[in-house]
Design a protein around this motif. Structure first.
Motif, PDB file in Angstrom:
ATOM      1  N   THR A   1       0.861  -1.181   0.000  1.00 54.64           N
ATOM      2  CA  THR A   1       0.000   0.000   0.000  1.00 54.64           C
ATOM      3  C   THR A   1       0.903   1.239   0.000  1.00 54.64           C
ATOM      4  O   THR A   1       1.895   1.274   0.730  1.00 54.64           O
ATOM      5  CB  THR A   1      -0.925   0.035   1.237  1.00 54.64           C
ATOM      6  OG1 THR A   1      -0.142  -0.049   2.433  1.00 54.64           O
ATOM      7  CG2 THR A   1      -1.919  -1.109   1.208  1.00 54.64           C
ATOM      8  N   PRO A   2       0.563   2.236  -0.817  1.00 53.80           N
ATOM      9  CA  PRO A   2      -0.540   2.240  -1.786  1.00 53.80           C
ATOM     10  C   PRO A   2      -0.357   1.158  -2.852  1.00 53.80           C
ATOM     11  O   PRO A   2       0.776   0.805  -3.168  1.00 53.80           O
ATOM     12  CB  PRO A   2      -0.471   3.647  -2.410  1.00 53.80           C
ATOM     13  CG  PRO A   2       0.413   4.451  -1.531  1.00 53.80           C
ATOM     14  CD  PRO A   2       1.360   3.486  -0.877  1.00 53.80           C
TER      15      PRO A   2
ATOM     16  N   GLY B   1     -11.845   1.328   1.361  1.00 61.30           N
ATOM     17  CA  GLY B   1     -10.531   0.910   0.887  1.00 61.30           C
ATOM     18  C   GLY B   1     -10.632  -0.113  -0.231  1.00 61.30           C
ATOM     19  O   GLY B   1     -11.237   0.134  -1.274  1.00 61.30           O
TER      20      GLY B   1
ATOM     21  N   SER C   1     -12.609   6.069   0.744  1.00 62.61           N
ATOM     22  CA  SER C   1     -11.155   5.880   0.663  1.00 62.61           C
ATOM     23  C   SER C   1     -10.779   4.795  -0.342  1.00 62.61           C
ATOM     24  O   SER C   1      -9.904   3.966  -0.085  1.00 62.61           O
ATOM     25  CB  SER C   1     -10.577   5.524   2.049  1.00 62.61           C
ATOM     26  OG  SER C   1     -10.919   6.494   3.006  1.00 62.61           O
TER      27      SER C   1
ATOM     28  N   HIS D   1     -13.214  10.782   0.436  1.00 66.89           N
ATOM     29  CA  HIS D   1     -11.782  10.494   0.530  1.00 66.89           C
ATOM     30  C   HIS D   1     -11.111  11.525   1.425  1.00 66.89           C
ATOM     31  O   HIS D   1     -11.393  12.718   1.335  1.00 66.89           O
ATOM     32  CB  HIS D   1     -11.133  10.522  -0.851  1.00 66.89           C
ATOM     33  CG  HIS D   1     -10.087   9.484  -1.047  1.00 66.89           C
ATOM     34  ND1 HIS D   1     -10.156   8.517  -2.017  1.00 66.89           N
ATOM     35  CD2 HIS D   1      -8.925   9.229  -0.369  1.00 66.89           C
ATOM     36  CE1 HIS D   1      -9.091   7.724  -1.948  1.00 66.89           C
ATOM     37  NE2 HIS D   1      -8.340   8.147  -0.946  1.00 66.89           N
TER      38      HIS D   1
ATOM     39  N   ASP E   1      -4.840  10.483   3.600  1.00 69.98           N
ATOM     40  CA  ASP E   1      -4.812   9.027   3.424  1.00 69.98           C
ATOM     41  C   ASP E   1      -3.494   8.613   2.771  1.00 69.98           C
ATOM     42  O   ASP E   1      -3.185   9.030   1.661  1.00 69.98           O
ATOM     43  CB  ASP E   1      -6.002   8.602   2.551  1.00 69.98           C
ATOM     44  CG  ASP E   1      -6.239   7.100   2.559  1.00 69.98           C
ATOM     45  OD1 ASP E   1      -5.279   6.342   2.777  1.00 69.98           O
ATOM     46  OD2 ASP E   1      -7.393   6.685   2.348  1.00 69.98           O
ATOM     47  N   ARG E   2      -2.727   7.765   3.470  1.00 69.11           N
ATOM     48  CA  ARG E   2      -1.462   7.284   2.912  1.00 69.11           C
ATOM     49  C   ARG E   2      -1.606   5.899   2.295  1.00 69.11           C
ATOM     50  O   ARG E   2      -0.809   5.518   1.442  1.00 69.11           O
ATOM     51  CB  ARG E   2      -0.389   7.247   4.005  1.00 69.11           C
ATOM     52  CG  ARG E   2      -0.011   8.619   4.543  1.00 69.11           C
ATOM     53  CD  ARG E   2       1.113   8.527   5.556  1.00 69.11           C
ATOM     54  NE  ARG E   2       1.506   9.844   6.053  1.00 69.11           N
ATOM     55  CZ  ARG E   2       2.485  10.045   6.945  1.00 69.11           C
ATOM     56  NH1 ARG E   2       3.155   8.999   7.416  1.00 69.11           N
ATOM     57  NH2 ARG E   2       2.782  11.264   7.346  1.00 69.11           N
ATOM     58  N   ASP E   3      -2.597   5.127   2.739  1.00 67.13           N
ATOM     59  CA  ASP E   3      -2.789   3.784   2.193  1.00 67.13           C
ATOM     60  C   ASP E   3      -3.378   3.832   0.789  1.00 67.13           C
ATOM     61  O   ASP E   3      -2.970   3.070  -0.097  1.00 67.13           O
ATOM     62  CB  ASP E   3      -3.710   2.968   3.103  1.00 67.13           C
ATOM     63  CG  ASP E   3      -3.035   2.581   4.408  1.00 67.13           C
ATOM     64  OD1 ASP E   3      -1.864   2.939   4.603  1.00 67.13           O
ATOM     65  OD2 ASP E   3      -3.683   1.921   5.233  1.00 67.13           O
ATOM     66  N   VAL E   4      -4.357   4.702   0.604  1.00 62.67           N
ATOM     67  CA  VAL E   4      -4.941   4.951  -0.724  1.00 62.67           C
ATOM     68  C   VAL E   4      -4.983   6.475  -0.878  1.00 62.67           C
ATOM     69  O   VAL E   4      -5.959   7.123  -0.488  1.00 62.67           O
ATOM     70  CB  VAL E   4      -6.358   4.349  -0.863  1.00 62.67           C
ATOM     71  CG1 VAL E   4      -6.889   4.578  -2.279  1.00 62.67           C
ATOM     72  CG2 VAL E   4      -6.367   2.857  -0.535  1.00 62.67           C
TER      73      VAL E   4
ATOM     74  N   GLU F   1      -7.229  10.549   7.589  1.00 65.98           N
ATOM     75  CA  GLU F   1      -6.331   9.506   7.121  1.00 65.98           C
ATOM     76  C   GLU F   1      -7.153   8.346   6.544  1.00 65.98           C
ATOM     77  O   GLU F   1      -8.295   8.541   6.139  1.00 65.98           O
ATOM     78  CB  GLU F   1      -5.416   9.072   8.272  1.00 65.98           C
ATOM     79  CG  GLU F   1      -4.543  10.223   8.784  1.00 65.98           C
ATOM     80  CD  GLU F   1      -3.623   9.816   9.907  1.00 65.98           C
ATOM     81  OE1 GLU F   1      -3.772   8.701  10.457  1.00 65.98           O
ATOM     82  OE2 GLU F   1      -2.731  10.630  10.255  1.00 65.98           O
ATOM     83  N   HIS F   2      -6.583   7.143   6.503  1.00 64.22           N
ATOM     84  CA  HIS F   2      -7.305   5.975   5.963  1.00 64.22           C
ATOM     85  C   HIS F   2      -8.245   5.476   7.055  1.00 64.22           C
ATOM     86  O   HIS F   2      -7.970   4.485   7.750  1.00 64.22           O
ATOM     87  CB  HIS F   2      -6.311   4.899   5.541  1.00 64.22           C
ATOM     88  CG  HIS F   2      -6.897   3.842   4.652  1.00 64.22           C
ATOM     89  ND1 HIS F   2      -7.418   4.112   3.398  1.00 64.22           N
ATOM     90  CD2 HIS F   2      -7.061   2.504   4.835  1.00 64.22           C
ATOM     91  CE1 HIS F   2      -7.854   2.992   2.848  1.00 64.22           C
ATOM     92  NE2 HIS F   2      -7.662   2.000   3.709  1.00 64.22           N
TER      93      HIS F   2
END
Length: 221
Positions: A73-74, A115, A139, A162, A166-169, A201-202
């Motif tokens: 991720t991402p 996600g 997200s 969103h 968000d760092r994951d997506v 964030e996520h």
């Protein structure tokens, strides 16, 4: 691969609509079930909520619930576990079919996800032959290699939420997907609602839950 048991939150009144909520990578449907029971289900007594559970797959050397394989991720722009995606689309399609079979109008079936679950929900909504009531992406993203499978659905109602942190997506993934919806899927502007949550964030927060409730109220009522 088989997932775990679905969580079902029954309607408190006559069942006239169904929302299928698809959890994210590494998550449990039980956790989301508690969120829905507290924040959303009481506001929609005519809705039955169905929360499927993903099978466990290997992610970064660990076994975690996952709808399809991702290596990081991402997610990489060219990552595409076609077998996992097709299997998981089939899981959600079977739930849709079960609801249509018991008499629920497909136009009163909503897909929602977070996600990876949001990515799956969008892929189902844009490939199914059923005319769904709408889809909620929290997200999420739309994997570029999957886009060849998707079809124009200009009348599909979409809520896209969103967080900017968000760092994951990353939110840029969401912006890319929104551009795809507008330019290739040709979603009508009045059918696409976009909510950007600054600093989120996520994760999900109360403001986003309120956005979801307001959108569902508009689409279902």
């Amino acid at each position: 691969m088989e997932g775990g048991q679905s969580v079902v939150i029954p309607a408190n009144h006559r069942h006239t609509a169904t929302i299928i909520f698809i959890h994210g990578l590494g998550q449990s449907n039980l956790t989301w079930g508690m969120v829905i029971l507290e924040a959303l289900a009481p506001r929609f007594p005519f809705v039955q909520w169905i929360l499927p559970q993903a099978p466990r797959r290997i992610f970064c050397g660990h076994s975690r619930p996952s709808w399809f394989d991702v290596t990081r991720t991402p997610p990489g722009p060219n990552e595409f576990d076609e077998r996992g995606v097709v299997e998981s689309i089939g899981v959600i399609e079977n739930i849709i079919l079960s609801q249509v079979y018991i008499g629920i109008d497909s136009r009163r079936i909503i897909l929602a996800g977070f996600g990876q679950g949001a990515a799956l929900g969008m892929m189902v909504a844009l490939s199914t032959l059923h005319h769904l009531g709408g889809v909620v992406s929290l997200s999420g993203w739309i994997p570029p290699p999957a886009r060849y499978m998707l079809r124009a659905c200009p009348r599909l109602s979409v809520l896209w939420c969103h967080g900017t942190a968000d760092r994951d997506v990353p939110v840029s993934y969401g912006q890319d997907a929104i551009a795809f919806l507008q330019n290739c899927i040709r979603i009508h502007p009045c059918k696409l609602r976009i909510r950007v949550l600054h600093g989120l964030e996520h994760a999900i927060n109360d403001s986003e839950l309120e956005d979801i409730a307001n959108w569902l109220n508009y689409v279902l009522n």
